[in-house]
Write a protein that holds these residues in place. Sequence first.
Motif, PDB file in Angstrom:
ATOM      1  N   PHE A  26       0.839  -1.199   0.000  1.00  0.00           N
ATOM      2  CA  PHE A  26       0.000   0.000   0.000  1.00  0.00           C
ATOM      3  C   PHE A  26       0.869   1.242   0.000  1.00  0.00           C
ATOM      4  O   PHE A  26       1.762   1.385   0.824  1.00  0.00           O
ATOM      5  CB  PHE A  26      -0.917   0.028   1.217  1.00  0.00           C
ATOM      6  CG  PHE A  26      -1.623   1.346   1.415  1.00  0.00           C
ATOM      7  CD1 PHE A  26      -2.430   1.869   0.420  1.00  0.00           C
ATOM      8  CD2 PHE A  26      -1.469   2.068   2.578  1.00  0.00           C
ATOM      9  CE1 PHE A  26      -3.072   3.087   0.583  1.00  0.00           C
ATOM     10  CE2 PHE A  26      -2.110   3.278   2.761  1.00  0.00           C
ATOM     11  CZ  PHE A  26      -2.915   3.788   1.765  1.00  0.00           C
ATOM     12  N   GLN A  27       0.598   2.109  -0.969  1.00  0.00           N
ATOM     13  CA  GLN A  27       1.254   3.406  -1.027  1.00  0.00           C
ATOM     14  C   GLN A  27       0.209   4.463  -1.337  1.00  0.00           C
ATOM     15  O   GLN A  27      -0.651   4.277  -2.199  1.00  0.00           O
ATOM     16  CB  GLN A  27       2.333   3.442  -2.108  1.00  0.00           C
ATOM     17  CG  GLN A  27       3.551   2.637  -1.754  1.00  0.00           C
ATOM     18  CD  GLN A  27       4.676   2.876  -2.745  1.00  0.00           C
ATOM     19  OE1 GLN A  27       4.470   3.388  -3.836  1.00  0.00           O
ATOM     20  NE2 GLN A  27       5.869   2.505  -2.363  1.00  0.00           N
ATOM     21  N   VAL A  28       0.297   5.566  -0.620  1.00  0.00           N
ATOM     22  CA  VAL A  28      -0.598   6.690  -0.876  1.00  0.00           C
ATOM     23  C   VAL A  28      -0.158   7.350  -2.170  1.00  0.00           C
ATOM     24  O   VAL A  28       1.018   7.636  -2.363  1.00  0.00           O
ATOM     25  CB  VAL A  28      -0.540   7.707   0.286  1.00  0.00           C
ATOM     26  CG1 VAL A  28      -1.387   8.932  -0.044  1.00  0.00           C
ATOM     27  CG2 VAL A  28      -0.989   7.068   1.583  1.00  0.00           C
ATOM     28  N   ASP A  29      -1.096   7.545  -3.064  1.00  0.00           N
ATOM     29  CA  ASP A  29      -0.825   8.241  -4.324  1.00  0.00           C
ATOM     30  C   ASP A  29      -1.489   9.604  -4.246  1.00  0.00           C
ATOM     31  O   ASP A  29      -2.720   9.703  -4.284  1.00  0.00           O
ATOM     32  CB  ASP A  29      -1.393   7.443  -5.495  1.00  0.00           C
ATOM     33  CG  ASP A  29      -1.147   8.093  -6.839  1.00  0.00           C
ATOM     34  OD1 ASP A  29      -0.598   9.215  -6.878  1.00  0.00           O
ATOM     35  OD2 ASP A  29      -1.511   7.480  -7.854  1.00  0.00           O
ATOM     36  N   PRO A  30      -0.695  10.670  -4.097  1.00  0.00           N
ATOM     37  CA  PRO A  30      -1.279  12.001  -3.958  1.00  0.00           C
ATOM     38  C   PRO A  30      -2.159  12.403  -5.139  1.00  0.00           C
ATOM     39  O   PRO A  30      -3.058  13.232  -4.984  1.00  0.00           O
ATOM     40  CB  PRO A  30      -0.071  12.931  -3.852  1.00  0.00           C
ATOM     41  CG  PRO A  30       1.122  12.080  -3.698  1.00  0.00           C
ATOM     42  CD  PRO A  30       0.752  10.686  -4.068  1.00  0.00           C
ATOM     43  N   THR A  43     -14.293   4.243   3.889  1.00  0.00           N
ATOM     44  CA  THR A  43     -13.717   4.880   2.698  1.00  0.00           C
ATOM     45  C   THR A  43     -12.189   4.761   2.690  1.00  0.00           C
ATOM     46  O   THR A  43     -11.598   4.620   1.628  1.00  0.00           O
ATOM     47  CB  THR A  43     -14.143   6.357   2.571  1.00  0.00           C
ATOM     48  OG1 THR A  43     -13.729   7.090   3.733  1.00  0.00           O
ATOM     49  CG2 THR A  43     -15.644   6.481   2.378  1.00  0.00           C
ATOM     50  N   ILE A  44     -11.573   4.777   3.869  1.00  0.00           N
ATOM     51  CA  ILE A  44     -10.118   4.554   3.919  1.00  0.00           C
ATOM     52  C   ILE A  44      -9.807   3.116   3.524  1.00  0.00           C
ATOM     53  O   ILE A  44      -8.881   2.868   2.755  1.00  0.00           O
ATOM     54  CB  ILE A  44      -9.542   4.878   5.310  1.00  0.00           C
ATOM     55  CG1 ILE A  44      -9.404   6.377   5.448  1.00  0.00           C
ATOM     56  CG2 ILE A  44      -8.210   4.204   5.514  1.00  0.00           C
ATOM     57  CD1 ILE A  44      -8.354   6.872   6.378  1.00  0.00           C
ATOM     58  N   ALA A  45     -10.569   2.159   4.026  1.00  0.00           N
ATOM     59  CA  ALA A  45     -10.347   0.754   3.673  1.00  0.00           C
ATOM     60  C   ALA A  45     -10.500   0.553   2.164  1.00  0.00           C
ATOM     61  O   ALA A  45      -9.691  -0.150   1.543  1.00  0.00           O
ATOM     62  CB  ALA A  45     -11.314  -0.145   4.434  1.00  0.00           C
ATOM     63  N   ASP A  46     -11.519   1.162   1.577  1.00  0.00           N
ATOM     64  CA  ASP A  46     -11.713   1.063   0.128  1.00  0.00           C
ATOM     65  C   ASP A  46     -10.520   1.650  -0.624  1.00  0.00           C
ATOM     66  O   ASP A  46     -10.061   1.084  -1.616  1.00  0.00           O
ATOM     67  CB  ASP A  46     -12.991   1.781  -0.305  1.00  0.00           C
ATOM     68  CG  ASP A  46     -14.253   1.061   0.144  1.00  0.00           C
ATOM     69  OD1 ASP A  46     -14.179  -0.139   0.484  1.00  0.00           O
ATOM     70  OD2 ASP A  46     -15.317   1.715   0.154  1.00  0.00           O
ATOM     71  N   LEU A  49      -7.487  -0.739  -0.382  1.00  0.00           N
ATOM     72  CA  LEU A  49      -7.668  -1.886  -1.284  1.00  0.00           C
ATOM     73  C   LEU A  49      -7.491  -1.481  -2.740  1.00  0.00           C
ATOM     74  O   LEU A  49      -6.873  -2.198  -3.525  1.00  0.00           O
ATOM     75  CB  LEU A  49      -9.040  -2.520  -1.067  1.00  0.00           C
ATOM     76  CG  LEU A  49      -9.221  -3.235   0.263  1.00  0.00           C
ATOM     77  CD1 LEU A  49     -10.672  -3.654   0.454  1.00  0.00           C
ATOM     78  CD2 LEU A  49      -8.288  -4.432   0.376  1.00  0.00           C
ATOM     79  N   GLN A  50      -8.019  -0.323  -3.100  1.00  0.00           N
ATOM     80  CA  GLN A  50      -7.883   0.178  -4.470  1.00  0.00           C
ATOM     81  C   GLN A  50      -6.411   0.375  -4.822  1.00  0.00           C
ATOM     82  O   GLN A  50      -5.960  -0.023  -5.901  1.00  0.00           O
ATOM     83  CB  GLN A  50      -8.646   1.499  -4.594  1.00  0.00           C
ATOM     84  CG  GLN A  50      -8.481   2.203  -5.912  1.00  0.00           C
ATOM     85  CD  GLN A  50      -9.112   3.599  -5.873  1.00  0.00           C
ATOM     86  OE1 GLN A  50      -9.668   4.038  -4.868  1.00  0.00           O
ATOM     87  NE2 GLN A  50      -9.027   4.295  -6.974  1.00  0.00           N
ATOM     88  N   GLN A  51      -5.657   0.975  -3.911  1.00  0.00           N
ATOM     89  CA  GLN A  51      -4.236   1.210  -4.160  1.00  0.00           C
ATOM     90  C   GLN A  51      -3.455  -0.096  -4.212  1.00  0.00           C
ATOM     91  O   GLN A  51      -2.552  -0.252  -5.034  1.00  0.00           O
ATOM     92  CB  GLN A  51      -3.651   2.136  -3.093  1.00  0.00           C
ATOM     93  CG  GLN A  51      -4.182   3.550  -3.144  1.00  0.00           C
ATOM     94  CD  GLN A  51      -3.964   4.194  -4.492  1.00  0.00           C
ATOM     95  OE1 GLN A  51      -4.898   4.362  -5.268  1.00  0.00           O
ATOM     96  NE2 GLN A  51      -2.753   4.543  -4.797  1.00  0.00           N
TER      97      GLN A  51
END
Length: 69
Positions: A26-30, A43-46, A49-51
Amino acid sequence: LKDDLGLDSMSSLTFLMALEDTIEGFQVDPDTLEMEHLESIDTIADYVLQQQHGSIAKENAAFSDFQLA
């Protein structure tokens, strides 16, 4: 997250960064992160998972390219 955990926007981002350090793949994509992703635990869990799925898809594509070469 404000209603669920009492977190403001800065605390929500700190929470997300902690998840990034803890969850493999998992990496945050700005470029894709929106305030709506920080509305609730769901919404954070979604978003996580999306990332992760995006990261796996990129790895699979790179592996397929490698096999074809």
